[in-house]
Design an enzyme around this catalytic site. Structure first.
Site, PDB file in Angstrom:
ATOM      1  N   TRP A   1       0.861  -1.194   0.000  1.00  0.00           N
ATOM      2  CA  TRP A   1       0.000   0.000   0.000  1.00  0.00           C
ATOM      3  C   TRP A   1       0.896   1.243   0.000  1.00  0.00           C
ATOM      4  O   TRP A   1       1.867   1.311   0.766  1.00  0.00           O
ATOM      5  CB  TRP A   1      -0.892  -0.032   1.239  1.00  0.00           C
ATOM      6  CG  TRP A   1      -1.783   1.156   1.413  1.00  0.00           C
ATOM      7  CD1 TRP A   1      -2.563   1.744   0.466  1.00  0.00           C
ATOM      8  CD2 TRP A   1      -1.998   1.884   2.635  1.00  0.00           C
ATOM      9  NE1 TRP A   1      -3.266   2.797   1.016  1.00  0.00           N
ATOM     10  CE2 TRP A   1      -2.930   2.905   2.345  1.00  0.00           C
ATOM     11  CE3 TRP A   1      -1.502   1.783   3.933  1.00  0.00           C
ATOM     12  CZ2 TRP A   1      -3.370   3.807   3.308  1.00  0.00           C
ATOM     13  CZ3 TRP A   1      -1.943   2.674   4.886  1.00  0.00           C
ATOM     14  CH2 TRP A   1      -2.867   3.679   4.571  1.00  0.00           C
TER      15      TRP A   1
ATOM     16  N   ASP B   1      -1.380  -5.719   9.254  1.00  0.00           N
ATOM     17  CA  ASP B   1      -2.302  -4.656   8.851  1.00  0.00           C
ATOM     18  C   ASP B   1      -3.602  -5.338   8.414  1.00  0.00           C
ATOM     19  O   ASP B   1      -3.655  -5.988   7.377  1.00  0.00           O
ATOM     20  CB  ASP B   1      -1.697  -3.831   7.702  1.00  0.00           C
ATOM     21  CG  ASP B   1      -2.604  -2.680   7.308  1.00  0.00           C
ATOM     22  OD1 ASP B   1      -3.742  -2.617   7.813  1.00  0.00           O
ATOM     23  OD2 ASP B   1      -2.187  -1.848   6.481  1.00  0.00           O
TER      24      ASP B   1
ATOM     25  N   LYS C   1     -13.563   0.255   5.691  1.00  0.00           N
ATOM     26  CA  LYS C   1     -14.135  -0.528   4.599  1.00  0.00           C
ATOM     27  C   LYS C   1     -15.261  -1.426   5.085  1.00  0.00           C
ATOM     28  O   LYS C   1     -16.339  -1.423   4.507  1.00  0.00           O
ATOM     29  CB  LYS C   1     -13.067  -1.403   3.932  1.00  0.00           C
ATOM     30  CG  LYS C   1     -11.690  -0.814   3.892  1.00  0.00           C
ATOM     31  CD  LYS C   1     -11.530   0.226   2.827  1.00  0.00           C
ATOM     32  CE  LYS C   1     -10.164   0.875   2.999  1.00  0.00           C
ATOM     33  NZ  LYS C   1      -9.752   1.669   1.900  1.00  0.00           N
TER      34      LYS C   1
HETATM   35  C1  LMR Z   1      -6.633   2.637  -0.556  1.00  0.00           C
HETATM   36  O1  LMR Z   1      -5.670   1.871  -0.499  1.00  0.00           O
HETATM   37  O2  LMR Z   1      -7.090   3.093  -1.607  1.00  0.00           O
HETATM   38  C2  LMR Z   1      -7.352   3.026   0.708  1.00  0.00           C
HETATM   39  O3  LMR Z   1      -6.801   2.384   1.806  1.00  0.00           O
HETATM   40  C3  LMR Z   1      -7.478   4.486   0.862  1.00  0.00           C
HETATM   41  C4  LMR Z   1      -6.205   5.135   1.271  1.00  0.00           C
HETATM   42  O4  LMR Z   1      -6.198   5.762   2.336  1.00  0.00           O
HETATM   43  O5  LMR Z   1      -5.205   5.037   0.554  1.00  0.00           O
END
Ligand code: LMR
Length: 398
Positions: A130, A211, A246
């Site tokens: 991420w 996470d 979510k």
């Molecule tokens: C994402 O990965 O799109 C979500 O978790 C929103 C974010 O905060 O990045």
């Protein structure tokens, strides 16, 4: 002060939402940030959440501060969701939980807490991960390292390389793992693989940090716990960040939690004292509303049932859209095999679209996809799916 300072680049994910809002094209589609949309393209307030809010509004007596780590009943609800009601982690009281502002807040508090006691430790993140993970841990002072994870050739895991790397991670370093629904790849570890990884953590002495932003979006609330259960069974210290953005649709309420699992109740109490100190200097104590909603839903059997049904419906719609995307591209004569998208789990599809295609889709079709080709499948709807499939087919045939 700002004369010679260069502007920061837009955020890799949330920056797309801003650009999307400013785009005048009526056909525009936002497949960037991980936000669920229903068939009408609306991010709904869940019925269970609305009902909880009604109850809260009627019963609210005060807006005085919450304790530093939040409402203890919320912490208990979070732990039951994470470990299951009958887990010995609950009876032994070896876990402590603080209500944090969203999953990001939870990650940052966990990172700050670990940094305080392991100042020289690095954090290991999956390649890829991420977009915000590196930023959060870097902001807490961590050096960032990567372990192999996704194999873009096989569209699966680089499992042997992952294991080899985890065996080299020094004691005291942090290994950040996606508990389920890996973001961005949608490729998860099996239960046996989780047990092997937890055993390596126990053997090598690195700190696992799970996470858990998508509990319930993989197989189910219970089945998605495999990762947590493997670390719990290994009897080691570990960390979990939870997000209810979510699975409860509470994006703007910033409801999350950081849970610290330690050896026993005495150590957990020590951890809790430092968790409180860390929270106090960051934001003093948490915003109440989102956490109170989660607590209200999870403390009421009928509301919990409604919530679980709503969560299942979100998952069902995402799975249906995965098929619609794969079948829609095949029907348009696209040669590339996209069938792996049906196997990926969670909200996202790591589409395999190149950055060049992603840029073309944005420039020519006002379709917003995260760099690296991550598509928010939950942003596809019966209304926009044809436009998206037509556009991707056109992009690939250029
Ligand atoms: C994402 O990965 O799109 C979500 O978790 C929103 C974010 O905060 O990045």
């Amino acid at each position: 002060m700002w004369k010679s300072v260069k502007a920061a680049p837009p955020d890799a994910i949330l920056g797309l939402t801003d650009a999307f809002k400013n785009d005048p094209n009526p056909d525009k589609v936002n497949l960037g940030a991980g936000v669920y949309k229903d068939d009408r393209g609306i991010t709904p307030v869940l019925a269970s959440v609305k009902e909880a809010e009604r109850i809260l509004l009627d019963g609210e007596q005060t807006k005085s501060y919450l304790p530093i780590s939040g409402d203890p009943v919320y912490a208990e609800c979070v732990q039951k969701l994470l470990f299951g009601e009958h887990s010995d982690i609950l009876t032994s009281r070896r876990a402590v939980t603080a209500h944090a502002p969203g999953g990001t807040g939870a990650l940052r508090i966990g990172a700050e807490l670990i940094k305080k006691f392991n100042p020289d430790g690095a954090v290991w993140v999956s390649a890829p991960t991420w977009a915000n993970h590196k930023g959060i841990f870097a902001a807490a002072g961590f050096a960032i390292k990567e372990y192999p994870y996704y194999d873009s050739d096989t569209k699966g895991l680089k499992y042997a390389a992952l294991i080899d790397t985890l065996k080299q991670v020094p004691a005291g370093d942090v290994v950040l793992l996606h508990a389920c629904c890996h973001n961005p790849s949608g490729v998860d570890l099996t239960s046996n693989q989780w047990s092997e990884i937890a055993a390596i953590a126990a053997d090598k002495g690195w700190i696992g940090f799970l996470d858990f932003a998508y509990q319930g979006f993989g197989d189910s609330v219970e089945a998605d716990r495999t990762s947590v259960e493997a670390f719990a069974a290994a009897g080691i210290d570990f960390f979990i960040s939870s997000s209810f953005s979510k699975n409860f649709g509470l994006y703007n309420e910033r409801a999350g939690a950081i849970t610290v699992v330690s050896a026993n109740a005495d150590e957990a109490a020590v951890a809790k004292s430092h968790l409180d100190v860390t929270v106090r200097v960051c934001y003093s104590n948490p915003p109440a509303h989102g956490g109170l909603i989660v607590k209200t839903v999870l403390s009421d059997a009928a509301l919990t049932e409604t919530w679980r049904n709503e969560l299942s419906e979100m998952c069902r719609r995402i799975v249906a859209m995965r098929s619609a995307l794969v079948d829609g591209l095949a029907a348009r004569g696209v040669d590339q095999d996209f069938s792996y998208i049906k196997q990926q789990r969670g909200m996202f599809s790591f589409s395999g679209l190149t950055d060049d295609t992603v840029a073309w889709l944005r420039e020519h079709k006002s379709i917003y996809v995260v760099g690296g080709g991550r598509i928010n499948v939950a942003g596809l709807t019966p209304e926009n799916i044809d436009y998206v499939c037509d556009s991707i087919a056109e992009a690939l045939k250029r």
